[in-house]
Enzyme design. Structure first.
Site, mmCIF file in Angstrom:
data_model
loop_
_atom_site.group_PDB
_atom_site.id
_atom_site.type_symbol
_atom_site.label_atom_id
_atom_site.label_comp_id
_atom_site.label_asym_id
_atom_site.label_seq_id
_atom_site.Cartn_x
_atom_site.Cartn_y
_atom_site.Cartn_z
ATOM 1 C CB ILE A 129 -1.080 0.144 1.272
ATOM 2 C CG1 ILE A 129 -0.181 -0.109 2.511
ATOM 3 C CG2 ILE A 129 -1.714 -0.828 1.056
ATOM 4 C CD1 ILE A 129 -0.384 0.823 3.355
ATOM 5 C CG ASP A 189 -18.791 -0.422 17.480
ATOM 6 O OD1 ASP A 189 -19.490 -1.387 17.476
ATOM 7 O OD2 ASP A 189 -17.449 0.658 18.451
ATOM 8 C CG HIS A 190 -18.524 -5.869 14.784
ATOM 9 N ND1 HIS A 190 -17.368 -5.775 15.885
ATOM 10 C CD2 HIS A 190 -19.556 -7.229 15.751
ATOM 11 C CE1 HIS A 190 -17.654 -7.287 16.695
ATOM 12 N NE2 HIS A 190 -18.697 -7.485 16.344
ATOM 13 C CD GLU A 220 -15.940 -12.165 23.314
ATOM 14 O OE1 GLU A 220 -16.405 -12.397 22.407
ATOM 15 O OE2 GLU A 220 -15.111 -11.346 23.613
ATOM 16 C CG HIS A 276 -18.005 -3.750 20.832
ATOM 17 N ND1 HIS A 276 -18.088 -3.025 19.081
ATOM 18 C CD2 HIS A 276 -16.872 -4.779 20.361
ATOM 19 C CE1 HIS A 276 -16.543 -3.336 18.215
ATOM 20 N NE2 HIS A 276 -16.149 -4.661 19.189
HETATM 21 N N1 LIG Z 1 -10.215 -10.599 12.284
HETATM 22 C C1 LIG Z 1 -11.612 -9.878 12.841
HETATM 23 O O1 LIG Z 1 -12.491 -10.667 13.308
HETATM 24 C C2 LIG Z 1 -10.934 -7.963 12.590
HETATM 25 C C3 LIG Z 1 -10.078 -7.554 12.469
HETATM 26 N N2 LIG Z 1 -10.179 -6.380 13.071
HETATM 27 C C4 LIG Z 1 -9.496 -5.503 11.994
HETATM 28 O O2 LIG Z 1 -9.717 -5.313 10.814
HETATM 29 C C5 LIG Z 1 -7.773 -4.803 10.908
HETATM 30 C C6 LIG Z 1 -7.455 -5.737 9.549
HETATM 31 O O3 LIG Z 1 -8.134 -7.642 10.626
HETATM 32 P P1 LIG Z 1 -7.291 -8.820 9.916
HETATM 33 O O4 LIG Z 1 -7.485 -9.209 8.735
HETATM 34 O O5 LIG Z 1 -7.366 -9.957 11.123
HETATM 35 O O6 LIG Z 1 -5.756 -9.014 10.045
HETATM 36 P P2 LIG Z 1 -4.724 -9.778 9.738
HETATM 37 O O7 LIG Z 1 -3.372 -9.533 9.987
HETATM 38 O O8 LIG Z 1 -4.932 -11.593 9.029
HETATM 39 O O9 LIG Z 1 -4.184 -9.063 7.557
HETATM 40 C C7 LIG Z 1 -3.892 -8.132 7.698
HETATM 41 C C8 LIG Z 1 -3.650 -7.991 5.948
HETATM 42 O O10 LIG Z 1 -3.382 -6.956 5.910
HETATM 43 C C9 LIG Z 1 -2.326 -6.617 4.622
HETATM 44 N N3 LIG Z 1 -1.068 -6.166 4.281
HETATM 45 C C10 LIG Z 1 -0.129 -6.336 5.537
HETATM 46 N N4 LIG Z 1 0.543 -5.314 5.278
HETATM 47 C C11 LIG Z 1 -0.193 -4.414 4.438
HETATM 48 C C12 LIG Z 1 0.691 -3.751 3.021
HETATM 49 N N5 LIG Z 1 1.821 -3.289 3.122
HETATM 50 N N6 LIG Z 1 0.743 -3.402 2.078
HETATM 51 C C13 LIG Z 1 -0.760 -4.117 1.845
HETATM 52 N N7 LIG Z 1 -1.592 -5.012 2.726
HETATM 53 C C14 LIG Z 1 -0.995 -5.133 3.571
HETATM 54 C C15 LIG Z 1 -2.545 -8.970 4.930
HETATM 55 O O11 LIG Z 1 -1.390 -9.611 3.425
HETATM 56 P P3 LIG Z 1 -0.399 -9.342 2.654
HETATM 57 O O12 LIG Z 1 0.444 -10.138 4.257
HETATM 58 O O13 LIG Z 1 -0.546 -10.610 2.053
HETATM 59 O O14 LIG Z 1 0.249 -8.155 2.327
HETATM 60 C C16 LIG Z 1 -3.440 -9.407 5.061
HETATM 61 O O15 LIG Z 1 -4.036 -9.516 3.836
HETATM 62 C C17 LIG Z 1 -7.427 -4.675 11.939
HETATM 63 O O16 LIG Z 1 -7.158 -3.064 11.972
HETATM 64 C C18 LIG Z 1 -7.792 -5.425 13.025
HETATM 65 O O17 LIG Z 1 -7.189 -4.949 14.217
HETATM 66 C C19 LIG Z 1 -11.373 -5.846 13.070
HETATM 67 C C20 LIG Z 1 -12.045 -6.706 14.140
HETATM 68 C C21 LIG Z 1 -12.546 -8.263 13.868
HETATM 69 O O1 LIG Z 2 -14.813 -6.307 18.203
HETATM 70 C C1 LIG Z 2 -14.356 -7.394 18.404
HETATM 71 O O2 LIG Z 2 -15.569 -7.668 18.731
HETATM 72 C C2 LIG Z 2 -15.653 -9.451 19.010
HETATM 73 C C3 LIG Z 2 -17.321 -10.137 19.428
HETATM 74 O O3 LIG Z 2 -18.206 -9.689 18.804
HETATM 75 P P1 LIG Z 2 -19.374 -10.694 18.493
HETATM 76 O O4 LIG Z 2 -20.110 -9.891 17.740
HETATM 77 O O5 LIG Z 2 -18.182 -12.248 18.233
HETATM 78 O O6 LIG Z 2 -20.106 -10.306 19.852
HETATM 79 C C4 LIG Z 2 -14.576 -9.977 20.690
HETATM 80 O O7 LIG Z 2 -13.994 -11.012 20.576
HETATM 81 C C5 LIG Z 2 -13.151 -9.432 19.753
HETATM 82 O O8 LIG Z 2 -11.543 -9.947 20.495
HETATM 83 C C6 LIG Z 2 -13.322 -8.010 19.887
HETATM 84 O O9 LIG Z 2 -11.842 -7.188 19.008
#
Ligand SMILES: NC(=O)C1=CN([C@@H]2O[C@H](COP(=O)(O)OP(=O)(O)OC[C@H]3O[C@@H](n4cnc5c(N)ncnc54)[C@H](OP(=O)(O)O)[C@@H]3O)[C@@H](O)[C@H]2O)C=CC1
Ligand SMILES: O=C1O[C@H](COP(=O)(O)O)[C@@H](O)[C@H](O)[C@H]1O
Length: 525
Positions: A105, A196-197, A235, A259
């Protein structure tokens, strides 16, 4: 709603689908995209909410062909979507809208190439230059990606440009402010959709309906009639493999700052004069600014309990303590449990405690909001020495959705004895659990430019300013970390918090006391 407004609403829905947009998923190889975003997009597609004019571009650094990417998307939908992937031609029609663009990016040239391929997509699918950028990326990349989007020409198309960003938005108020400044150098506030989901959940959105469409709640919705409000987000999961993130965040930043406070504002806000997104968010921010601050370490000690799960068990299965989790340092002082007594110091809520609690490794997965009403004068019943239970309104947010009220009736027979009765509207029992997921609603809303259920910067700022003093007191070890066995309801001190005020936490998840009669469209689970 008048008929005209109704028609207007239908028109807005139609417009969102018909107008069309390219959806860019930054972080397309990540966990969030796989578990939530692709399934949400597919559900929207199946329900016709993406219309015909759309394309979805996945972006991340690792190499993928379009075909490989489509296979990943198929797998994610198969595993996590409430609709199963269609077969044959139907699936192909959806999948062909997905393409993958490997990109770091920070690479402006890469962004210029993206700009060219995007124009081709827009021509092919007759999309009028509307672009929605979903940042499923670590927050420290938000500023960079905003700049490269601008410098790489991605914001030069004729339509609208919207940035959807994930939490956590900052680590504290100063870092959130810096992050906001970076984004605002490129995007206007109205172009930024902060997720904020919880605001996308059916029953959180339903709070407005319950409050403002029911003549028998709104007149009682104040300190004169409400004894306390309890918000529980429990949870059963532990931290599992998320320790790297969670250990820095803890329950306060992971759940409370966003949340929990958002649910509290929905319960406490004044009725907005119009159902305009800004009017609603204006009311919410007033609540956040009215919450009594934690102005000293003594205040934090007196009103906030922090806990961490220790070894325990659930359903006979042993569970490790937080410090034994592989992804967590063995001496971690991060809280996995939070409970607090809060006050909204305004005219409506003067003196009413709002108890909030959240924790990992609690006995059930359940989010519920309990509004406990003040008791009626006891006169006749008091003379008969009968325990009068308070009336409750319970909003079941997650995973079961619905509402119930608890009232006192007369037990059938000759005696004047009280029978507590619960009358429940179990929405999940009626419509099944196949209701739209929060991410579906939110992506759809961002696509049609409705920011009602997204967090505005001033809300976020107020929330950080509220929780920062708590974090500071903890950092300086000015309040104790209480351990609780995994699989229990957290430290005893959280119960004492309510006992001191003459209250108790009401059972969640339909686990009411035995003497209560349930009237419901299904048995609670
Ligand atoms: N997972 C969840 O349930 C939740 C996640 N979030 C938030 O969502 C966001 C993403 O989380 P999550 O999917 O778990 O994280 P992951 O670590 O699983 O994914 C991160 C993504 O970013 C990409 N990435 C990292 N660096 C770069 C770069 N320099 N350029 C382009 N792409 C890049 C990675 O791909 P690659 O390595 O191929 O570049 C990967 O696709 C975070 O802010 C997290 O806090 C919020 C709520 C829930
Ligand atoms: O944002 C978050 O929410 C989940 C809980 O979400 P829910 O919809 O399953 O109740 C929480 O597990 C996680 O730690 C937090 O980052």
């Amino acid at each position: 709603m008048t008929k005209d407004e109704d028609l207007q609403m239908d028109k807005t829905l139609d417009t969102a689908a018909a107008e069309g947009a390219v959806y860019f998923i930054f972080g397309a190889t990540g966990d969030l995209a796989r578990r939530k975003l692709f399934p949400a997009l597919y559900s929207l597609y199946r329900e016709g909410k993406l219309g015909d004019r759309f394309a979805i571009v996945g972006l991340a650094r690792r190499p993928r062909t379009d075909e490989q990417f489509r296979d990943d998307v198929h797998e994610s939908i198969r595993e996590f979507c409430r609709y199963k992937p269609a077969e044959g031609g139907e699936w192909a029609a959806f999948a062909e809208r997905f393409s993958y663009h490997p990109l770091d990016i920070s690479n402006v040239d890469g962004m210029r190439q993206l700009s060219e391929t995007t124009q081709e997509l827009e021509r092919r699918y007759e999309i009028p230059g509307n672009r929605l950028f979903y940042l499923a990326l670590a927050p420290d990349l938000f500023g960079t990606v905003s700049r490269t989007l601008r410098d790489g020409g991605m914001l030069n198309s004729p339509g609208w440009h919207r940035l959807v960003i994930e939490k956590p938005f900052g680590y504290d108020y100063p870092s959130a402010e810096r992050l906001n400044e970076e984004i605002r150098q490129v995007f206007r506030e109205e172009e930024v959709f902060r997720i904020d989901h919880y605001l996308g959940k059916e029953m959180v959105q339903n709070i407005e309906m319950i409050r403002f469409a029911n003549a028998f709640f709104e007149p009682l919705w104040n300190a004169g009639h409400i004894a306390n409000v309890q918000i529980t987000l429990a949870e059963t999961v532990g931290v599992e493999e998320r320790g790297a993130y969670y250990n820095k965040s803890g329950a306060l930043r992971d759940m409370v700052q966003n949340h929990m406070l958002q649910m509290l504002t929905m319960i406490a806000m004044e009725p907005p004069s119009r159902l305009d997104p800004e009017d609603i968010r204006d009311e919410k921010v007033k609540v956040l600014r009215s919450i009594r601050t934690f102005s000293s370490p003594e205040e934090v000690r007196a009103r906030v309990i922090r806990g961490q799960y220790a070894e325990g068990s659930s359903k006979g299965k042993p569970l490790p303590g937080y410090r034994q989790e592989e992804s967590v340092p063995a001496d971690s002082a991060t809280e996995t449990f939070f409970a607090a007594r809060m006050f909204v110091d305004n005219f409506r809520w003067a003196g009413v405690p709002f108890y909030v609690r959240t924790g990992k490794r609690l006995p059930v997965k359940s989010t519920e909001i309990v509004v406990e009403f003040k008791n009626a004068p006891r006169n006749v019943l008091f003379a008969r020495k009968q325990e009068l239970q308070p009336n409750l309104l319970v909003i079941r947010v997650n995973p079961m959705e619905g509402i119930y009220i608890k009232i006192n009736a007369k037990r059938p027979g000759n005696e004047m004895t009280i029978q507590p009765v619960v009358m429940e509207y179990c929405q999940s029992c009626l419509v099944g659990i196949n209701t739209p997921e929060a991410y579906e609603r939110l992506i759809f809303d961002a696509g049609r430019g409705d920011s009602t259920y997204f967090t505005r910067w001033d809300e976020l700022a107020a929330a950080w300013q509220l929780v920062d003093p708590i974090a500071a007191a903890w950092r300086n070890n000015e309040s104790e970390l209480h351990f609780y066995p995994a699989g229990t309801w957290g430290p005893e001190q959280a119960d004492a918090l309510l006992r001191e005020d003459g209250f108790r936490w009401w059972p969640v998840n339909g686990e009411e006391e035995d003497n209560v009669v349930w009237v419901t469209n299904s048995k609670p689970q």
